[in-house]
Design a protein around this motif. Sequence first.
Motif, PDB file in Angstrom:
ATOM      1  N   GLU A 186      15.485  12.527   3.032  1.00  8.78           N
ATOM      2  CA  GLU A 186      16.047  12.047   1.761  1.00  8.78           C
ATOM      3  C   GLU A 186      15.000  12.027   0.656  1.00  8.78           C
ATOM      4  OE1 GLU A 186      16.898   8.389   3.545  1.00  8.78           O
ATOM      5  OE2 GLU A 186      18.402   9.319   4.863  1.00  8.78           O
ATOM      6  N   LYS A 187      13.784  12.325   1.000  1.00  9.64           N
ATOM      7  CA  LYS A 187      12.678  12.246   0.022  1.00  9.64           C
ATOM      8  C   LYS A 187      12.465  13.588  -0.674  1.00  9.64           C
ATOM      9  CE  LYS A 187      10.253   8.439   0.113  1.00  9.64           C
ATOM     10  NZ  LYS A 187      10.920   7.482  -0.293  1.00  9.64           N
ATOM     11  N   ASP A 188      11.939  13.525  -1.910  1.00  7.43           N
ATOM     12  CA  ASP A 188      11.452  14.758  -2.553  1.00  7.43           C
ATOM     13  C   ASP A 188      10.158  15.154  -1.873  1.00  7.43           C
ATOM     14  OD1 ASP A 188      13.452  14.879  -4.352  1.00  7.43           O
ATOM     15  OD2 ASP A 188      12.332  13.919  -5.975  1.00  7.43           O
ATOM     16  N   ILE A 189      10.006  16.447  -1.635  1.00  2.95           N
ATOM     17  CA  ILE A 189       8.745  16.924  -1.064  1.00  2.95           C
ATOM     18  C   ILE A 189       8.064  17.785  -2.121  1.00  2.95           C
ATOM     19  CG2 ILE A 189       7.654  18.277   0.775  1.00  2.95           C
ATOM     20  CD1 ILE A 189      10.034  17.615   2.565  1.00  2.95           C
ATOM     21  N   GLU A 190       6.847  17.424  -2.455  1.00  5.23           N
ATOM     22  CA  GLU A 190       6.101  18.189  -3.470  1.00  5.23           C
ATOM     23  C   GLU A 190       5.216  19.222  -2.757  1.00  5.23           C
ATOM     24  OE1 GLU A 190       5.389  16.270  -6.928  1.00  5.23           O
ATOM     25  OE2 GLU A 190       3.432  17.179  -7.376  1.00  5.23           O
ATOM     26  N   VAL A 191       5.205  20.435  -3.277  1.00  2.91           N
ATOM     27  CA  VAL A 191       4.341  21.464  -2.670  1.00  2.91           C
ATOM     28  C   VAL A 191       2.967  21.426  -3.336  1.00  2.91           C
ATOM     29  CG1 VAL A 191       4.002  23.948  -2.310  1.00  2.91           C
ATOM     30  CG2 VAL A 191       6.290  22.951  -2.102  1.00  2.91           C
ATOM     31  N   ILE A 192       1.955  21.168  -2.517  1.00  2.56           N
ATOM     32  CA  ILE A 192       0.556  21.279  -2.976  1.00  2.56           C
ATOM     33  C   ILE A 192      -0.143  22.186  -1.962  1.00  2.56           C
ATOM     34  CG2 ILE A 192      -1.590  20.105  -3.568  1.00  2.56           C
ATOM     35  CD1 ILE A 192      -0.046  17.624  -4.271  1.00  2.56           C
ATOM     36  N   PRO A 193      -0.465  23.409  -2.367  1.00  2.38           N
ATOM     37  CA  PRO A 193      -0.992  24.369  -1.389  1.00  2.38           C
ATOM     38  C   PRO A 193      -2.412  24.051  -0.949  1.00  2.38           C
ATOM     39  CG  PRO A 193      -0.985  25.333  -3.594  1.00  2.38           C
ATOM     40  CD  PRO A 193      -0.344  23.984  -3.722  1.00  2.38           C
ATOM     41  N   ASN A 194      -2.854  24.701   0.093  1.00  2.00           N
ATOM     42  CA  ASN A 194      -4.253  24.608   0.543  1.00  2.00           C
ATOM     43  C   ASN A 194      -5.159  25.146  -0.570  1.00  2.00           C
ATOM     44  OD1 ASN A 194      -3.811  25.470   4.086  1.00  2.00           O
ATOM     45  ND2 ASN A 194      -3.313  23.622   2.954  1.00  2.00           N
ATOM     46  N   PHE A 195      -6.409  24.788  -0.496  1.00  2.00           N
ATOM     47  CA  PHE A 195      -7.350  25.203  -1.546  1.00  2.00           C
ATOM     48  C   PHE A 195      -8.642  25.707  -0.911  1.00  2.00           C
ATOM     49  CE2 PHE A 195      -9.858  21.415  -0.911  1.00  2.00           C
ATOM     50  CZ  PHE A 195      -8.922  20.485  -0.469  1.00  2.00           C
ATOM     51  N   ILE A 196      -9.491  26.293  -1.747  1.00  2.00           N
ATOM     52  CA  ILE A 196     -10.708  26.924  -1.232  1.00  2.00           C
ATOM     53  C   ILE A 196     -11.891  26.643  -2.155  1.00  2.00           C
ATOM     54  CG2 ILE A 196     -10.218  29.157  -2.403  1.00  2.00           C
ATOM     55  CD1 ILE A 196     -11.538  29.105   1.121  1.00  2.00           C
TER      56      ILE A 196
ATOM     57  N   ALA B 112       3.927  19.097   1.062  1.00  3.98           N
ATOM     58  CA  ALA B 112       3.886  20.172   2.060  1.00  3.98           C
ATOM     59  C   ALA B 112       2.972  21.258   1.511  1.00  3.98           C
ATOM     60  CB  ALA B 112       5.286  20.727   2.298  1.00  3.98           C
ATOM     61  N   VAL B 113       2.336  22.011   2.410  1.00  2.00           N
ATOM     62  CA  VAL B 113       1.317  22.967   1.958  1.00  2.00           C
ATOM     63  C   VAL B 113       1.898  24.315   1.500  1.00  2.00           C
ATOM     64  CG1 VAL B 113      -0.530  21.870   3.297  1.00  2.00           C
ATOM     65  CG2 VAL B 113       0.771  23.768   4.308  1.00  2.00           C
ATOM     66  N   SER B 114       3.213  24.494   1.625  1.00  2.00           N
ATOM     67  CA  SER B 114       3.833  25.710   1.063  1.00  2.00           C
ATOM     68  C   SER B 114       5.310  25.431   0.796  1.00  2.00           C
ATOM     69  CB  SER B 114       3.704  26.901   2.028  1.00  2.00           C
ATOM     70  OG  SER B 114       4.414  26.643   3.216  1.00  2.00           O
ATOM     71  N   ALA B 115       5.899  26.280  -0.034  1.00  2.00           N
ATOM     72  CA  ALA B 115       7.335  26.138  -0.320  1.00  2.00           C
ATOM     73  C   ALA B 115       8.132  26.369   0.958  1.00  2.00           C
ATOM     74  CB  ALA B 115       7.738  27.142  -1.400  1.00  2.00           C
ATOM     75  N   ASP B 116       7.656  27.314   1.786  1.00  2.00           N
ATOM     76  CA  ASP B 116       8.364  27.588   3.034  1.00  2.00           C
ATOM     77  C   ASP B 116       8.365  26.350   3.948  1.00  2.00           C
ATOM     78  OD1 ASP B 116       9.469  29.790   4.942  1.00  2.00           O
ATOM     79  OD2 ASP B 116       8.009  28.645   6.118  1.00  2.00           O
TER      80      ASP B 116
ATOM     81  N   ILE C 291       0.851  -1.199   0.000  1.00  2.00           N
ATOM     82  CA  ILE C 291       0.000   0.000   0.000  1.00  2.00           C
ATOM     83  C   ILE C 291       0.886   1.249   0.000  1.00  2.00           C
ATOM     84  CG2 ILE C 291      -0.285  -0.098   2.541  1.00  2.00           C
ATOM     85  CD1 ILE C 291      -3.094   1.128   0.318  1.00  2.00           C
ATOM     86  N   PRO C 292       0.766   2.106  -1.008  1.00  2.00           N
ATOM     87  CA  PRO C 292       1.552   3.341  -0.973  1.00  2.00           C
ATOM     88  C   PRO C 292       1.023   4.292   0.107  1.00  2.00           C
ATOM     89  CG  PRO C 292       0.435   3.058  -3.114  1.00  2.00           C
ATOM     90  CD  PRO C 292      -0.068   1.990  -2.209  1.00  2.00           C
ATOM     91  N   VAL C 293       1.967   4.892   0.849  1.00  2.00           N
ATOM     92  CA  VAL C 293       1.598   5.835   1.912  1.00  2.00           C
ATOM     93  C   VAL C 293       2.049   7.230   1.507  1.00  2.00           C
ATOM     94  CG1 VAL C 293       2.084   6.552   4.289  1.00  2.00           C
ATOM     95  CG2 VAL C 293       1.678   4.131   3.775  1.00  2.00           C
ATOM     96  N   ILE C 294       1.122   8.176   1.552  1.00  2.00           N
ATOM     97  CA  ILE C 294       1.447   9.577   1.258  1.00  2.00           C
ATOM     98  C   ILE C 294       1.238  10.390   2.530  1.00  2.00           C
ATOM     99  CG2 ILE C 294       0.664  11.627  -0.011  1.00  2.00           C
ATOM    100  CD1 ILE C 294       0.057   9.564  -2.321  1.00  2.00           C
ATOM    101  N   THR C 295       2.255  11.176   2.882  1.00  2.00           N
ATOM    102  CA  THR C 295       2.153  12.023   4.073  1.00  2.00           C
ATOM    103  C   THR C 295       2.094  13.482   3.648  1.00  2.00           C
ATOM    104  OG1 THR C 295       3.400  10.448   5.409  1.00  2.00           O
ATOM    105  CG2 THR C 295       3.332  12.714   6.220  1.00  2.00           C
ATOM    106  N   THR C 296       1.103  14.207   4.141  1.00  2.00           N
ATOM    107  CA  THR C 296       1.051  15.656   3.915  1.00  2.00           C
ATOM    108  C   THR C 296       1.427  16.381   5.204  1.00  2.00           C
ATOM    109  OG1 THR C 296      -0.511  15.611   2.086  1.00  2.00           O
ATOM    110  CG2 THR C 296      -0.491  17.606   3.415  1.00  2.00           C
ATOM    111  N   LEU C 297       2.460  17.214   5.087  1.00  2.00           N
ATOM    112  CA  LEU C 297       2.926  18.006   6.233  1.00  2.00           C
ATOM    113  C   LEU C 297       2.122  19.299   6.246  1.00  2.00           C
ATOM    114  CD1 LEU C 297       6.708  17.452   5.473  1.00  2.00           C
ATOM    115  CD2 LEU C 297       5.254  16.127   7.036  1.00  2.00           C
TER     116      LEU C 297
END
Length: 378
Positions: A166-176, A150-154, A114-120
């Motif tokens: 060691e992982k790539d972190i992709e930025v996907i921002p919050n949405f509305i 992560a929800v922002s580049a910062d 099972i692939p696990v995705i973590t959002t910080l």
Amino acid sequence: MNIGIVCYPTFGGSGVVATELGKELALKGHRVHFITYSQPARLDFFNENLFYHEVIVPSYPLFQYDPYELALASKMVDIVQFEKLDVLHVHYAIPHASAAFMAKQILKTKGIQIPVITTLHGTDITLVGKDPSFEPVVTFSINQSDGVTAVSADLRTETYNHFRIEKDIEVIPNFINLERFQRQRKEHFKTAISPFGEKLLVHTSNFRSVKRVQDVIKIFYKVRQQIPSKLLMVGDGPDRIKAEKLCRKLDVCSDVRFLGKLEAVEEVLSVADLFLMPSEKESFGLAALEAMACQVPVISSNAGGIPELNIHGVTGFSSPVGDVADMVKNALFILDDANLPQFKANALARAKDFETSKIVPLYEQFYQKIKDAQMVTV
Ligand code: GMT
């Protein structure tokens, strides 16, 4: 896809984002299974593709602390197996990412990948996660996730700066959701609060110390000396009492209302002229995005990811954390009738960059990418 979502079910930002994401994915035809300890606050409508699985932690006299993480991992194992999930998406690293790691290992022994995705989301990195009591587990479980967002580049930068990732972190921002968060006609409410056309300032948060609610009161106190105005405080939390005490000390109680945990925050935002977010830490600032969608400009600190959302001089202004004088100066500039309409229009235009239809597909594409990568390695 068959998606498992693990989150905090409360009103906190990460729980809101996770629940809204699940709802949107369900509307797009995915089957979404929420796994958490109580019904998520915003999981408030029926959809044939939405499921809720409660994690129950049996208590036992030996336990000084209930082992929630173990019960959660066991529940994940059960739901992944029985519902044949394609992906597990956990929101907020502690303890969800480490519980997911354990579930993944157990499932492996049963021949299930099972692939696990973590959002910080923020404080899981910038505050709690850094604490030596958690840091090794947070580092390990981020590195063991198949995908990390992560929800922002910062926040991504903060994560790389403070953990050995060691992982790539992709930025996907919050949405509305702009259908829900839009300026509504609420003249009766505006007249009741501001009978003489006073300007209306609003703050919404969980009143934790990182939100610096006393700065909110200080800014209002100074603004009110220059422009007739009122302040609405939405939410509740540990620092509310300090904010109330400061109102008494500054003798502004008659113009400040504490509304508590309101669900229909968009109704309050619909009559607001200015939103205040002087936070010490803020990975993204979802509450500011909700305000902007209702055409409310933002006076904020420049902490964390806020400047990625609140464009300085365009949708509002960002000042150094604690610089109340600068925030007051900027607030007065925006509240000038010659400037306010443009700031309101700019706030809405910026909010449109984050509308659901633009951001949710990024999560769908990310799920597919991680699933495909796992197929290759198996
Ligand atoms: O502190 C909060 O408001 C709650 C916290 C959470 O994780 O539940 O919110 C964080 O996640 C939100 C959703 O991604 C972000 O919009 C908030 O900026 C972030 N809060 C902080 O970083 C302090």
